[in-house]
Design an enzyme around this catalytic site. Structure first.
Site, PDB file in Angstrom:
ATOM      1  N   ARG A  92       0.837  -1.196   0.000  1.00 25.71           N
ATOM      2  CA  ARG A  92       0.000   0.000   0.000  1.00 25.71           C
ATOM      3  C   ARG A  92       0.876   1.251   0.000  1.00 25.71           C
ATOM      4  O   ARG A  92       0.506   2.283  -0.553  1.00 25.71           O
ATOM      5  CB  ARG A  92      -0.893   0.012   1.232  1.00 25.71           C
ATOM      6  CG  ARG A  92      -1.969  -1.041   1.181  1.00 25.71           C
ATOM      7  CD  ARG A  92      -2.966  -0.824   2.293  1.00 25.71           C
ATOM      8  NE  ARG A  92      -4.017  -1.812   2.225  1.00 25.71           N
ATOM      9  CZ  ARG A  92      -3.962  -2.986   2.817  1.00 25.71           C
ATOM     10  NH1 ARG A  92      -2.911  -3.316   3.547  1.00 25.71           N
ATOM     11  NH2 ARG A  92      -4.944  -3.849   2.703  1.00 25.71           N
ATOM     12  N   ASP A 152     -10.208  -3.984   8.002  1.00 29.71           N
ATOM     13  CA  ASP A 152      -9.391  -4.974   8.726  1.00 29.71           C
ATOM     14  C   ASP A 152     -10.170  -5.496   9.948  1.00 29.71           C
ATOM     15  O   ASP A 152     -10.136  -6.688  10.260  1.00 29.71           O
ATOM     16  CB  ASP A 152      -8.077  -4.343   9.209  1.00 29.71           C
ATOM     17  CG  ASP A 152      -7.412  -3.506   8.133  1.00 29.71           C
ATOM     18  OD1 ASP A 152      -6.286  -3.829   7.728  1.00 29.71           O
ATOM     19  OD2 ASP A 152      -8.042  -2.510   7.692  1.00 29.71           O
ATOM     20  N   ARG A 155     -12.788  -7.906   8.792  1.00 30.46           N
ATOM     21  CA  ARG A 155     -12.189  -9.205   8.442  1.00 30.46           C
ATOM     22  C   ARG A 155     -11.867 -10.001   9.710  1.00 30.46           C
ATOM     23  O   ARG A 155     -12.105 -11.206   9.792  1.00 30.46           O
ATOM     24  CB  ARG A 155     -10.901  -8.986   7.638  1.00 30.46           C
ATOM     25  CG  ARG A 155     -11.176  -8.507   6.227  1.00 30.46           C
ATOM     26  CD  ARG A 155      -9.909  -8.129   5.499  1.00 30.46           C
ATOM     27  NE  ARG A 155     -10.201  -7.874   4.093  1.00 30.46           N
ATOM     28  CZ  ARG A 155      -9.487  -7.067   3.322  1.00 30.46           C
ATOM     29  NH1 ARG A 155      -8.430  -6.430   3.817  1.00 30.46           N
ATOM     30  NH2 ARG A 155      -9.815  -6.890   2.055  1.00 30.46           N
ATOM     31  N   HIS A 179      -3.658   0.924   8.226  1.00 29.03           N
ATOM     32  CA  HIS A 179      -4.382  -0.006   7.359  1.00 29.03           C
ATOM     33  C   HIS A 179      -3.315  -0.640   6.473  1.00 29.03           C
ATOM     34  O   HIS A 179      -2.963  -0.115   5.423  1.00 29.03           O
ATOM     35  CB  HIS A 179      -5.420   0.737   6.511  1.00 29.03           C
ATOM     36  CG  HIS A 179      -6.026  -0.115   5.431  1.00 29.03           C
ATOM     37  ND1 HIS A 179      -6.670  -1.298   5.688  1.00 29.03           N
ATOM     38  CD2 HIS A 179      -6.062   0.039   4.085  1.00 29.03           C
ATOM     39  CE1 HIS A 179      -7.085  -1.824   4.550  1.00 29.03           C
ATOM     40  NE2 HIS A 179      -6.720  -1.032   3.561  1.00 29.03           N
TER      41      HIS A 179
HETATM   42  N1  LIG Z   1      -9.346   1.580   2.415  1.00 29.63           N
HETATM   43  C1  LIG Z   1      -9.542   0.301   2.124  1.00 29.63           C
HETATM   44  O1  LIG Z   1      -9.787  -0.514   3.014  1.00 29.63           O
HETATM   45  C2  LIG Z   1      -9.463  -0.106   0.674  1.00 29.63           C
HETATM   46  C3  LIG Z   1      -9.868  -1.390   0.251  1.00 29.63           C
HETATM   47  C4  LIG Z   1      -9.770  -1.701  -1.102  1.00 29.63           C
HETATM   48  C5  LIG Z   1      -9.246  -0.781  -2.001  1.00 29.63           C
HETATM   49  N2  LIG Z   1      -8.867   0.444  -1.545  1.00 29.63           N
HETATM   50  C6  LIG Z   1      -8.299   1.461  -2.436  1.00 29.63           C
HETATM   51  O2  LIG Z   1      -9.334   2.137  -3.133  1.00 29.63           O
HETATM   52  C7  LIG Z   1      -8.761   2.750  -4.309  1.00 29.63           C
HETATM   53  C8  LIG Z   1      -9.635   2.469  -5.503  1.00 29.63           C
HETATM   54  O3  LIG Z   1      -9.592   1.094  -5.827  1.00 29.63           O
HETATM   55  P1  LIG Z   1     -10.418   0.519  -7.073  1.00 29.63           P
HETATM   56  O4  LIG Z   1     -10.272  -0.953  -7.048  1.00 29.63           O
HETATM   57  O5  LIG Z   1     -11.759   1.113  -7.114  1.00 29.63           O
HETATM   58  O6  LIG Z   1      -9.549   1.119  -8.279  1.00 29.63           O
HETATM   59  P2  LIG Z   1     -10.036   1.346  -9.785  1.00 29.63           P
HETATM   60  O7  LIG Z   1      -8.797   1.465 -10.596  1.00 29.63           O
HETATM   61  O8  LIG Z   1     -11.068   0.338 -10.161  1.00 29.63           O
HETATM   62  O9  LIG Z   1     -10.766   2.764  -9.729  1.00 29.63           O
HETATM   63  C9  LIG Z   1     -10.096   3.953  -9.487  1.00 29.63           C
HETATM   64  C10 LIG Z   1     -10.860   5.043 -10.204  1.00 29.63           C
HETATM   65  O10 LIG Z   1     -10.276   6.310  -9.844  1.00 29.63           O
HETATM   66  C11 LIG Z   1     -10.348   7.140 -11.003  1.00 29.63           C
HETATM   67  N3  LIG Z   1      -9.395   8.246 -10.855  1.00 29.63           N
HETATM   68  C12 LIG Z   1      -8.035   8.192 -10.843  1.00 29.63           C
HETATM   69  N4  LIG Z   1      -7.520   9.413 -10.671  1.00 29.63           N
HETATM   70  C13 LIG Z   1      -8.577  10.272 -10.582  1.00 29.63           C
HETATM   71  C14 LIG Z   1      -8.697  11.671 -10.398  1.00 29.63           C
HETATM   72  N5  LIG Z   1      -7.618  12.450 -10.274  1.00 29.63           N
HETATM   73  N6  LIG Z   1      -9.928  12.206 -10.347  1.00 29.63           N
HETATM   74  C15 LIG Z   1     -11.039  11.432 -10.486  1.00 29.63           C
HETATM   75  N7  LIG Z   1     -10.979  10.097 -10.663  1.00 29.63           N
HETATM   76  C16 LIG Z   1      -9.776   9.519 -10.694  1.00 29.63           C
HETATM   77  C17 LIG Z   1     -10.032   6.193 -12.153  1.00 29.63           C
HETATM   78  O11 LIG Z   1     -10.471   6.723 -13.400  1.00 29.63           O
HETATM   79  C18 LIG Z   1     -10.811   4.940 -11.732  1.00 29.63           C
HETATM   80  O12 LIG Z   1     -12.139   4.926 -12.239  1.00 29.63           O
HETATM   81  C19 LIG Z   1      -7.341   2.175  -4.423  1.00 29.63           C
HETATM   82  O13 LIG Z   1      -6.401   3.099  -3.915  1.00 29.63           O
HETATM   83  C20 LIG Z   1      -7.390   0.950  -3.529  1.00 29.63           C
HETATM   84  O14 LIG Z   1      -6.116   0.591  -3.037  1.00 29.63           O
HETATM   85  C21 LIG Z   1      -8.974   0.793  -0.242  1.00 29.63           C
END
Ligand SMILES: NC(=O)c1ccc[n+]([C@@H]2O[C@H](COP(=O)([O-])OP(=O)(O)OC[C@H]3O[C@@H](n4cnc5c(N)ncnc54)[C@H](O)[C@@H]3O)[C@@H](O)[C@H]2O)c1
Length: 316
Positions: A92, A152, A155, A179
């Site tokens: 991460r 977390d 889970r 996280h």
């Molecule tokens: N916090 C948590 O527990 C947790 C859990 C899972 C995933 N995540 C995180 O969530 C984030 C998103 O994951 P995902 O699977 O949806 O990714 P994804 O690639 O499917 O979607 C990301 C989206 O963000 C958009 N994007 C990128 N830059 C942008 C900007 N400047 N302005 C507007 N839109 C923008 C992209 O076009 C895309 O549609 C990742 O960083 C991932 O690591 C967090």
């Protein structure tokens, strides 16, 4: 901060897998009147809005549209899931450089139209991005809530529930800290129906087994890697976690959740956002709870915070 009429309007920035999963769960809960979807890939946001709208006859009315930053002016909550995703083998923290740039672009754009909405951050590395967002949006306001270790903790509770054959909603146990890899379990407070784990016997006859509990913590820490290896990304459970945070805010529920917020000296930590059991309500972060961590937990928590601070310092 002046009072204004609540609209129960939610903005979502980033309509990828996580954002879309959140949007899908939000429409089913009937919690918001309006949802605006924003993505740099405007076609993706439009497609999600169309697909979600076509489900409304099954769940009930709300307004769902693709939009842009000015549409956030009267939003109560803005959920941010935009940014690059974690790739197989990537930690991460490797994501930080990429996604810090994204947030330094997005958060000022939200602030330019709305300085009151509560911002809920999901993008990884979520703790540091929550801290950066709070620095931009107003660190003292409590208006930035990081999803932190909400996932977390879910889970962990699921796995403990399975181990003891008990509904995971009856398992009261917290994962706190980063996280990520240095997340820690507050074992000293973990209980089921008020009974601490060393004394608890499950519906399946399962008694205390320290090695098994350590394995559950390891599996909790490694869950994201395991899922990403199999299906490239994780999104359903975090979508529901985000829904739980947004519901706590819109309904002013004062729910205790392990969200990340910028600490102001709790357990000796300042200048970083990190997760602790926290009361979440209409003002976002209502109160970070002061719990009696034991010496080991206290030290591990401080180590986790220091690791994040070192990483932020590397970013410069
Ligand atoms: N916090 C948590 O527990 C947790 C859990 C899972 C995933 N995540 C995180 O969530 C984030 C998103 O994951 P995902 O699977 O949806 O990714 P994804 O690639 O499917 O979607 C990301 C989206 O963000 C958009 N994007 C990128 N830059 C942008 C900007 N400047 N302005 C507007 N839109 C923008 C992209 O076009 C895309 O549609 C990742 O960083 C991932 O690591 C967090």
């Amino acid at each position: 901060m002046h009072e204004r009429k609540s609209t129960n309007k939610v903005g979502l920035i980033g309509t990828g897998m996580v954002g879309a999963s959140f949007a899908y769960s939000l429409m089913q809960r009937g919690l918001a009147n309006e949802l605006v979807l924003i993505d740099m890939d405007t076609a993706r946001a439009e497609g999600e809005a169309m697909d979600l709208n076509h489900g409304l006859p099954f769940v009930g009315p709300m307004r769902i549209s693709a939009g842009d930053y000015p549409d956030l002016a009267d939003a109560d909550v803005v959920v941010i899931c935009a940014g690059a995703n974690q790739r197989p083998g990537e930690t991460r923290l490797d994501l930080l450089k990429k996604n810090a740039g994204v947030f330094r672009d997005i958060v000022p754009k939200i602030n330019a139209v709305n300085q009151q909405a509560i911002l809920v951050v999901a993008t990884n590395p979520v703790d540091i991005l929550t801290y950066i967002s709070a620095q931009i949006a107003g660190p003292e306001t409590g208006r930035v809530v990081g999803s932190g270790t909400v996932l977390d903790t879910a889970r962990f509770r699921y796995m403990l529930g399975k181990h003891y054959s008990v509904d995971s909603r009856s398992v009261h146990a917290y994962i706190v800290g980063e996280h990520g890899d240095s997340a820690l379990a507050l074992w000293s407070m973990a209980n089921i129906a008020g009974v601490r784990l060393p004394d608890f016997v499950g519906a399946n006859g399962q008694g205390y087994d320290q090695a098994a509990l350590e394995r559950i913590l390891d599996q909790t820490r490694n869950a994201a890697y395991e899922i990403i290896q199999r299906k490239k990304a994780t999104y359903y459970a975090i979508g529901l976690g985000l829904l739980t945070i947004v519901e706590a805010i819109l309904r002013d529920q004062h729910t205790v959740l392990t969200v990340a917020s910028p600490l102001t000296g709790q357990y000796g930590v300042t200048d970083m956002a990190i997760s602790l059991p926290t009361i979440v309500g209409r003002r976002g972060i209502e109160e970070v709870l002061n719990l009696p961590l034991n010496t080991r937990e206290h030290a591990a928590f401080q180590g986790s915070a220091q690791m994040l601070k070192d990483r932020l310092a590397e970013l410069g």
